[in-house]
Every structure is written in structure tokens, then in C-alpha cells.
Design an enzyme around this catalytic site. Structure first.
Site, PDB file in Angstrom:
ATOM      1  N   ASP A  26       1.213  20.131 -20.551  1.00  0.00           N
ATOM      2  CA  ASP A  26       0.560  18.841 -20.792  1.00  0.00           C
ATOM      3  C   ASP A  26       1.549  18.043 -21.638  1.00  0.00           C
ATOM      4  OD1 ASP A  26      -0.893  16.708 -21.800  1.00  0.00           O
ATOM      5  OD2 ASP A  26      -2.763  17.842 -21.938  1.00  0.00           O
ATOM      6  N   TYR A  81       0.839  -1.200   0.000  1.00  0.00           N
ATOM      7  CA  TYR A  81       0.000   0.000   0.000  1.00  0.00           C
ATOM      8  C   TYR A  81       0.876   1.253   0.000  1.00  0.00           C
ATOM      9  CZ  TYR A  81      -3.844   3.162   0.910  1.00  0.00           C
ATOM     10  OH  TYR A  81      -4.762   4.170   0.783  1.00  0.00           O
ATOM     11  N   PHE A 120      -8.027  21.176 -24.723  1.00  0.00           N
ATOM     12  CA  PHE A 120      -8.260  19.743 -24.818  1.00  0.00           C
ATOM     13  C   PHE A 120      -9.468  19.439 -23.925  1.00  0.00           C
ATOM     14  CE2 PHE A 120      -7.885  15.308 -23.605  1.00  0.00           C
ATOM     15  CZ  PHE A 120      -7.977  14.758 -24.862  1.00  0.00           C
ATOM     16  N   THR A 121     -10.265  18.456 -24.334  1.00  0.00           N
ATOM     17  CA  THR A 121     -11.563  18.205 -23.685  1.00  0.00           C
ATOM     18  C   THR A 121     -11.471  18.094 -22.164  1.00  0.00           C
ATOM     19  OG1 THR A 121     -11.218  15.867 -24.164  1.00  0.00           O
ATOM     20  CG2 THR A 121     -12.577  17.106 -25.717  1.00  0.00           C
ATOM     21  N   ARG A 123     -13.836  14.770 -33.891  1.00  0.00           N
ATOM     22  CA  ARG A 123     -13.182  15.870 -33.193  1.00  0.00           C
ATOM     23  C   ARG A 123     -13.680  17.148 -33.876  1.00  0.00           C
ATOM     24  NH1 ARG A 123     -12.701  14.438 -28.631  1.00  0.00           N
ATOM     25  NH2 ARG A 123     -10.825  13.538 -27.746  1.00  0.00           N
ATOM     26  N   LYS A 133      -0.321   7.497 -23.423  1.00  0.00           N
ATOM     27  CA  LYS A 133       0.104   7.869 -24.783  1.00  0.00           C
ATOM     28  C   LYS A 133       1.602   7.555 -24.927  1.00  0.00           C
ATOM     29  CE  LYS A 133      -4.066  10.030 -24.737  1.00  0.00           C
ATOM     30  NZ  LYS A 133      -4.317  11.006 -23.756  1.00  0.00           N
ATOM     31  N   PHE A 168     -19.334  13.956 -26.369  1.00  0.00           N
ATOM     32  CA  PHE A 168     -18.901  13.121 -27.493  1.00  0.00           C
ATOM     33  C   PHE A 168     -18.760  11.652 -27.108  1.00  0.00           C
ATOM     34  CE2 PHE A 168     -14.516  12.692 -26.037  1.00  0.00           C
ATOM     35  CZ  PHE A 168     -14.384  13.793 -25.194  1.00  0.00           C
TER      36      PHE A 168
HETATM   37  C1  PLP Z   1      -5.527  11.885 -23.249  1.00  0.00           C
HETATM   38  C2  PLP Z   1      -5.187  13.275 -22.942  1.00  0.00           C
HETATM   39  C3  PLP Z   1      -5.406  13.812 -21.681  1.00  0.00           C
HETATM   40  C4  PLP Z   1      -6.171  13.084 -20.597  1.00  0.00           C
HETATM   41  O1  PLP Z   1      -5.546  11.945 -20.186  1.00  0.00           O
HETATM   42  P1  PLP Z   1      -6.325  10.585 -19.765  1.00  0.00           P
HETATM   43  O2  PLP Z   1      -5.218   9.645 -19.446  1.00  0.00           O
HETATM   44  O3  PLP Z   1      -7.161  10.150 -20.919  1.00  0.00           O
HETATM   45  O4  PLP Z   1      -7.157  10.907 -18.572  1.00  0.00           O
HETATM   46  C5  PLP Z   1      -4.970  15.103 -21.451  1.00  0.00           C
HETATM   47  N1  PLP Z   1      -4.383  15.831 -22.403  1.00  0.00           N
HETATM   48  C6  PLP Z   1      -4.176  15.355 -23.649  1.00  0.00           C
HETATM   49  C7  PLP Z   1      -3.524  16.208 -24.684  1.00  0.00           C
HETATM   50  C8  PLP Z   1      -4.576  14.070 -23.966  1.00  0.00           C
HETATM   51  O5  PLP Z   1      -4.407  13.604 -25.203  1.00  0.00           O
END
Ligand code: PLP
Length: 470
Positions: free
Chosen positions: A228, A85, A137-138, A395, A271, A462
Site C-alpha cells: 500500500d 474514452y 487499514f479500514t 481512529r 495522498k 465511523f
Molecule cells: C486512504 C487510504 C486508502 C484508501 O484510499 P482511497 O483513495 O481513500 O480510496 C488505502 N490505504 C491507506 C493507507 C489509506 O490511507
């Protein structure tokens, strides 16, 4: 455009073809459905590719998020999970990897990128403040809004023009940013929210010159810059290919310099970092770190696992080091450019230059006869699925959501269907099949009708909205 960076590596004068720096040890069978099966599946899914079952998909280009193939070393790392933990040894491996590769001082693990966005937004944004960034970004913008901030887009205008060949369409427009500082007062700006590459602009990179100048401007106004870092490996590859003075530097060296101009970063490790789940947040300021480390226990988990299993953190630590290797990034982006070149040769309208993680089809270019409120990009994603079982995603107007003030749709300039390429998953032959299907859908464009929305969820619509043929 003759710029060598806009050609696949194989097409560059005097260069030999590249190939992936790995071979395949294990395969996962996929199968092709019939047109009738796909017709039934798409109606059941409300013409929303997020609502399809993955078993009904042939080549899945919905997202490059969490869809990477892990290496044998990462799988070996899974067996080395220390599921304590507190104080799991895998956390310390992760911490070391982030510090070594990105150069930030303090690391907070989170279950994925949006967990990190939640924490940093809550920690840094005071209600009523502005958060400028190089295109929204969303999930990022939603967390900024939920913290009481207002996102302001300060990306260069070229980013909104799908055919504009600017090599760094992710750049911040420093005049727009300085105007915001002057008009609203720098004390009313929480931080600059910088992303590289810019997902919603088509995976477009930010130049080193731009981040350097951004840092200098922000220093003059006393504003912090947070990154980011989701696709920074790909961003740094484009710097290496396109920016004066970086051709001889490794992606890792370029990354280290880029991050040094920022105060910290949040990461969707799903990613670039080559894992199926995970995220992190890293900052240089100790007091902020202390606050974030305290918040993470409320929302994610203890500060030495943040919602990840020990084994996930081990795979992530290994993925951080593997993903940043030059030959890995070159093959990854090279595959995307290969698909892009096929489509450009056939004059199919796509966002240019081709970005780092996928192809963005210009749905307004496909369907000039479908009004934006009949969802051209949603339509195109459904048509592509119907043709071949290839899954992409919208998108455009659906992703952009509604304006919180007026309640109307936001009408983004870019109305795109994204085909994101998972890392290390598909072959060049899969890319050929995808390109041919896009061409077939393009040839049938004049007979294609739009959609109407019949169900709309409140947040991030979406993902779950449903449609019928208009
Ligand atoms: C995917 C993504 C996020 C969010 O990350 P999650 O792991 O899906 O929660 C934030 N910023 C960008 C540019 C992304 O592509």
C-alpha cells in the site's frame, strides 16, 4: 529522546530553519464560527466530524486525503485533458510517471485507492486464506474480508504502544509472520499486505532493513509482497532521516529501492501524489496485470482511464513527480513535526514519534475516566471542534468496527483522535492555532463526558455513525 529525527528540522543542532518550496498564488477564504453555532452544528452532525458541513469548519484536519493544494503546473495539466474514452494521452503520462518513480512494470488506473484494493483483493485472495499485514487499514481490510480473506496483524508490538519511541514502528514482526506461515501453511496466505507509512499506527514508517528481510523471508516461503504505497514518499523521508546509510540518498532513490523488494503496489493518489481524486495499481507480473486490466473494466472504467477523467490523470502524472522531490517531502513532514513539537513541549499525550501525515492525540491519555465503549477519541474530536472549529477524526473503537464472528466491538489498543495535515494548504500560523486549541481541550479534560452511539451503519461505521452525550 535525543535522536535528531524526533526534532523539527529547525531544532536540529547546527541546522537552519526550512520553509516551503513554493509561494501562494491563490487563496480560499475560511471563517470562524461562534461557539453557539458550533454547538448546534455538532449536535446536528451526531457528534461525528464526518457529518459536519465543511463550511462550518475553520481548520480542516479531517484527512490528508484529496485535500492537497495542486500546483500551477498541475492546474495547467488540467487544461491538457485528452478526454478520449480509449487511449487518452494523459494515461500514458500517468503510466510513465508510475514506472519511472515507483519502478513497477504494469499500471492499471482506478478512481481512488479503494478501487485498486477491490481489484487486487478479488484477484489474489481465495476464500479462507489469510492476509497478514503491518496493522489493518479500514478500506484495505474490508476489501480483503469481502474477498473471503482473514486479515492477520503482524506489525511489531511497539506499534501498539503510543509512547514507544521506536524509529520504525511500522515494521513487520518477522517472527509473527513466519509463525503464521508455519501454522497455517504458506499456501493459505494470499500475500503480505505491507503499508508504508502505517496510517492507523500514527503514520509510522517501515525501515529498509525490514522490507529487505521481509522479502527474503517471503521468498523462502514463496509468498508475494504487495505494498500500500499511499504515503511511501513520507516513509522514504523517514528512512533518509533515520536509517544508517540513507542520509545521502534522495527520497526518489530510496523509494525505488524499497519498491524493488515488493511485487506491486496499490495507491490512493489522493495522498502523496498531490491530487484531489485518483488512484492506481501497479504490478510486475504480466498475468496478474492481464487479469486486473480485465477486471477494471467491470468496476472502474476502461483500462486507460479507470474512473478518472483525462485531466485528472494529467494532474496526477505531474503530482507524482512533484511529490517525490526532497524539498517537498521535507516541508510536508516538517510541518507535521512542528505541530508535534509544540504539543510535546506542553506534555500533551500524543503518539510518538510524530508520524508523517498528522498528529494522533492519545484519547485514553486525555480521558482516562471515559470507558472505551463511551468513545473517548470520538469525544475528543467533538470537543476540539467545539473549542475552535478545528476538525479531526476518530481512529479508535468506532473505526475498528465489530468482529465479524462475535458481533462485539473490536477494542483496539490505540484510541486516537487524528489531526491529518493536508499537503501545501495551511501555514505555520494555522498550526499554532490548532496547538492552542488542543491545549485548551486538554485543560478542560476532567469535566468532559463520553458519548453513546445512537445510530450504527453496517459497513465502515465511523463515516456515518451518530452519537449523543452519555
Ligand atoms: C486512504 C487510504 C486508502 C484508501 O484510499 P482511497 O483513495 O481513500 O480510496 C488505502 N490505504 C491507506 C493507507 C489509506 O490511507
Amino acid at each position: 529522546m535525543d535522536h535528531p529525527a524526533f526534532k523539527t528540522m529547525g531544532q536540529q543542532a547546527g541546522r537552519r530553519s526550512w520553509a516551503e518550496p513554493w509561494k501562494i498564488k491563490m487563496v480560499e477564504p475560511i471563517h470562524v464560527t461562534s461557539r453557539e453555532e458550533r454547538e448546534q452544528a455538532v449536535v446536528e452532525a451526531g457528534f461525528n466530524t464526518f457529518l459536519l458541513r465543511s463550511e462550518d469548519v475553520y481548520i480542516d484536519l479531517l484527512t490528508d486525503s484529496g485535500t492537497s493544494a495542486m500546483s500551477d503546473r498541475q492546474w495547467a495539466g488540467i487544461m491538457l485533458g485528452d478526454e478520449a474514452y480509449a487511449g487518452s494521452r494523459n494515461f500514458y503520462h500517468l503510466e510513465e510517471a508510475v514506472q519511472a518513480v515507483y519502478g513497477y512494470k504494469h499500471v492499471v488506473p482506478t478512481h481512488q485507492g479503494r478501487g485498486a484494493e477491490h481489484l487486487i483483493s478479488q484477484a489474489l485472495i481465495k476464500p479462507g486464506q489469510f492476509v497478514p499485514g503491518n496493522m489493518y487499514f479500514t478500506t484495505t481490510r474490508l476489501h480483503q474480508e469481502l474477498a473471503g480473506g482473514t486479515f492477520v496483524d503482524v506489525i511489531i508490538d511497539e506499534a501498539h504502544a503510543p509512547a514507544n519511541l521506536h524509529p520504525f514502528k511500522g515494521d513487520v514482526d518477522l517472527d509473527k509472520l513466519e509463525t503464521l506461515f508455519k501454522e497455517k501453511g504458506a499456501e493459505n496466505v494470499s500475500y503480505v499486505s505491507l503499508a508504508g507509512t502505517v496510517n492507523m499506527a500514527g503514520g509510522q514508517p517501515v525501515s529498509m532493513a525490514n522490507v529487505k528481510a521481509l522479502r527474503a523471508l517471503c521468498d523462502r516461503y514463496g509468498v508475494h509482497v504487495y505494498l500500500d504505497a499511499t504515503r511511501m514518499y513520507e516513509n522514504c523521508f523517514f528512512i533518509q532521516q533515520r536509517e544508517e546509510g540513507y542520509a545521502e540518498k534522495s527520497v526518489a532513490q530510496i523509494l525505488e529501492e524499497f519498491c524493488s523488494y515488493t511485487d506491486g503496489a496499490w495507491m490512493s493518489a489522493k495522498k502523496d501524489n498531490l491530487v484531489n481524486i485518483g488512484g492506481w495499481l501497479a504490478v510486475n507480473d504480466y498475468d496478474l496485470f492481464d487479469q486486473l486490466r480485465n477486471m477494471v473494466v467491470i468496476y472502474e472504467g476502461l483500462h486507460t482511464y479507470g474512473g478518472m477523467a483525462g485531466r485528472d490523470m494529467e494532474a496526477l502524472a505531474i503530482g507524482i513527480a512533484e511529490g517525490v522531490q526532497d524539498d517537498q517531502v521535507r516541508a510536508r513532514v516538517g510541518q507535521v513535526l512542528y505541530l508535534g513539537d509544540l504539543l510535546l513541549d506542553w506534555d500533551i499525550p500524543i503518539v510518538q514519534p510524530v508520524g508523517g501525515h498528522g498528529i494522533f492525540l492519545d484519547a485514553k491519555g486525555f480521558y482516562p475516566h471515559i470507558p472505551q465503549d463511551q468513545f473517548p477519541a470520538q469525544t475528543l474530536a467533538a470537543e476540539l471542534y467545539l473549542d475552535s472549529g478545528v476538525r479531526g477524526m476518530e481512529r479508535g473503537i468506532v473505526s475498528a468496527g465489530r468482529d465479524p464472528q462475535t458481533g462485539d466491538h473490536r477494542y483496539p489498543a490505540l484510541e486516537l483522535t487524528r489531526l491529518a495535515i493536508p499537503r501545501r494548504v495551511y501555514t505555520q500560523a494555522h498550526m499554532d492555532v490548532v496547538a492552542e486549541s488542543i491545549r485548551a481541550v486538554y485543560e478542560a479534560r476532567e469535566q468532559t463526558r463520553g458519548l453513546r452511539m445512537v445510530y450504527e451503519p453496517k459497513y465502515l461505521r465511523f463515516f456515518q455513525a451518530r452519537f449523543e452525550r452519555a
